[in-house]
Design an enzyme around this catalytic site. Structure first.
Site, short mmCIF file in Angstrom:
data_model
loop_
_atom_site.label_atom_id
_atom_site.label_comp_id
_atom_site.label_asym_id
_atom_site.label_seq_id
_atom_site.Cartn_x
_atom_site.Cartn_y
_atom_site.Cartn_z
N ARG A 123 0.64 -1.30 -0.16
CA ARG A 123 0.33 0.09 -0.22
C ARG A 123 0.55 1.37 0.48
O ARG A 123 1.73 1.54 1.03
CB ARG A 123 -1.35 -0.20 1.35
CG ARG A 123 -1.66 -1.08 1.39
CD ARG A 123 -2.62 -1.42 2.67
NE ARG A 123 -3.53 -2.63 3.54
CZ ARG A 123 -3.18 -3.43 3.32
NH1 ARG A 123 -1.77 -3.10 4.15
NH2 ARG A 123 -4.29 -4.30 3.66
N LYS A 165 -1.68 -1.94 8.37
CA LYS A 165 -2.83 -2.25 8.91
C LYS A 165 -2.37 -2.41 10.18
O LYS A 165 -2.35 -3.72 10.14
CB LYS A 165 -4.23 -2.17 8.01
CG LYS A 165 -4.26 -1.85 6.94
CD LYS A 165 -5.79 -1.68 6.03
CE LYS A 165 -6.11 -0.94 4.86
NZ LYS A 165 -7.54 -2.00 4.55
N HIS A 194 -2.76 2.76 -6.10
CA HIS A 194 -3.18 1.28 -5.47
C HIS A 194 -3.57 0.16 -6.94
O HIS A 194 -3.40 -0.97 -6.71
CB HIS A 194 -5.22 1.82 -5.70
CG HIS A 194 -4.99 0.98 -3.82
ND1 HIS A 194 -4.16 0.86 -2.52
CD2 HIS A 194 -6.13 -0.70 -3.42
CE1 HIS A 194 -4.73 0.24 -2.07
NE2 HIS A 194 -5.67 -0.80 -2.07
N ARG A 204 -0.95 -1.89 -6.56
CA ARG A 204 -0.75 -3.21 -5.63
C ARG A 204 -1.75 -4.25 -6.76
O ARG A 204 -1.73 -5.55 -6.67
CB ARG A 204 -2.03 -2.52 -4.51
CG ARG A 204 -2.27 -3.58 -3.59
CD ARG A 204 -2.48 -2.35 -2.43
NE ARG A 204 -3.07 -3.63 -1.64
CZ ARG A 204 -2.30 -4.28 -0.62
NH1 ARG A 204 -1.12 -4.76 -0.96
NH2 ARG A 204 -3.11 -4.61 -0.19
N HIS A 249 -3.54 -8.98 3.15
CA HIS A 249 -4.75 -8.87 3.49
C HIS A 249 -5.31 -10.01 4.90
O HIS A 249 -4.64 -11.17 4.75
CB HIS A 249 -5.50 -9.76 2.27
CG HIS A 249 -5.84 -8.60 0.87
ND1 HIS A 249 -5.51 -9.13 -0.41
CD2 HIS A 249 -5.57 -7.76 1.22
CE1 HIS A 249 -5.56 -8.57 -1.41
NE2 HIS A 249 -5.58 -7.19 -0.41
N TYR A 308 -9.20 -10.54 -6.94
CA TYR A 308 -8.58 -10.70 -8.17
C TYR A 308 -8.35 -11.49 -8.88
O TYR A 308 -8.10 -11.52 -10.33
CB TYR A 308 -6.43 -10.87 -7.58
CG TYR A 308 -6.49 -8.95 -6.37
CD1 TYR A 308 -6.38 -7.95 -7.35
CD2 TYR A 308 -6.35 -9.53 -5.65
CE1 TYR A 308 -6.31 -6.83 -6.53
CE2 TYR A 308 -6.20 -8.14 -4.97
CZ TYR A 308 -6.36 -7.54 -5.46
OH TYR A 308 -6.03 -5.42 -4.75
#
Length: 342
Positions: free
Chosen positions: A183, A207, A288, A291, A314, A323
């Site tokens: 990210r 995150k 993004h 990414r 994730h 994806y």
């Protein structure tokens, strides 16, 4: 708690504010998100703004009048019908399903916290259904487009040392974004010590302050070495300063801005958008995209879904599975173009 944009706007415009009790609950919830759940400042602001919007909407829809410039207590009296009505009005106003899903999540997390703290006896959001997110597939470059983007970034012939340093920096960050799928905030937060040049890996803080190790390939390693060996020292101090010794918070930063400070998310976004615009054959924009492109190309090449999940950071495999749909769409398009009986 950091004041939300919504709260500042209300105060400036003279609109009714939250009651003292509702405000204290929102602030307590924000502290919980920051200190106990390690949520980012952006997430905290979004959740607080969602709750403030909920209070205003329900108060206005219920026809209650503000007293001394503040709404009466709302959060402690909400029921399932109030929550459904709020989401229904947002939907009728054209809010996207992803936005509605985010707001539903905000309320659910808040209600669970309020029950746990003893503010509420029951959680009215338990039976609140979450709108399903739309099936929009994120933009992703083709392998040919990605190759051209990175080749153009590495073609600088600038003679001025600082201009060449900027070009080397931009080439390195584009290579790393595509090579790792990190990210943009994760890239901006990287320090030089986070990179293991010998093993070609870097430690990324994602995150929830979760750390993971991600690999990168030889082209990204070469671009990064050129930036660190030939370019970084020219941006390490602001132009015009005689000393070449850098000190302060930016000393450890992997990527620097033109004024010598740590490169921020907005600056990186500008670099990526310029590079994408230079392709001339895509409307994609934002970091993004790289990414998404990295994840798609890994799956196209046969990478294991779990490995891609780990690489991207994730928390749910369901997010990574998006994806696989992109890869299938590419397969279908190739089939339609190439097969004589498609």
């Amino acid at each position: 708690m950091p004041d939300s944009t919504a709260a500042r706007t209300d105060s400036a415009g003279g609109a009714p504010r939250l009651s003292a009790r509702d405000r204290s609950w929102v602030e307590g919830f924000a502290d919980h998100l920051i200190h106990e759940r390690n949520r980012s400042p952006q997430t905290v602001r979004a959740y607080a703004s969602d709750l403030e919007g909920l209070v205003r909407d329900v108060a206005r829809h219920s026809g209650v009048e503000p007293v001394d410039g503040a709404w009466p207590d709302v959060l402690g009296a909400l029921d399932l019908a109030d929550l459904r009505g709020w989401l229904g009005r947002l939907s009728a106003a054209g809010r996207s399903r992803s936005t509605l899903a985010r707001k539903t999540a905000s309320v659910r997390v808040f209600m669970a916290w309020a029950v746990n703290r003893g503010h509420l006896e029951q959680d009215p959001s338990l039976r609140l259904s979450s709108p399903k997110r739309g099936g929009h597939l994120p933009d992703a470059l083709s392998a040919e487009q990605a190759g051209r983007l990175l080749a153009a970034a590495g073609d600088s012939v600038a003679e001025d040392p600082r201009e060449r340093a900027v070009a080397l920096r931009d080439a390195a960050l584009l290579e790393l974004l595509y090579a790792t799928g990190v990210r943009v905030a994760e890239l901006a937060g990287l320090d030089r010590q986070d990179v293991d040049h010998e093993r070609r890996t870097m430690v990324v803080t994602g995150k929830g302050s979760r750390q993971r190790t991600v690999p990168f390939g030889a082209p990204a390693a070469a671009a990064l070495d050129r930036w660190l060996d030939q370019g970084r020292r020219y941006l390490a101090v602001p132009p015009g300063e005689a000393s070449g010794v850098q000190s302060g918070p930016a000393e450890a930063a992997l990527f620097l801005g033109v004024r010598g400070g740590r490169m921020g998310v907005r600056q990186i976004r500008e670099v990526v958008n310029r590079a994408l615009a230079g392709l001339g054959d895509t409307s994609a924009s934002g970091p993004h995209v790289l990414r998404h492109t990295a994840a798609t190309h890994l799956l196209d090449g046969g990478a294991d879904l779990r490995s891609v999940q780990e690489l991207l950071g994730h928390s749910s495999l369901q997010t990574t599975q998006l994806y696989t749909h992109i890869s299938v769409e590419r397969l279908r398009e190739g089939y339609r173009q190439a097969h004589p009986r498609a």
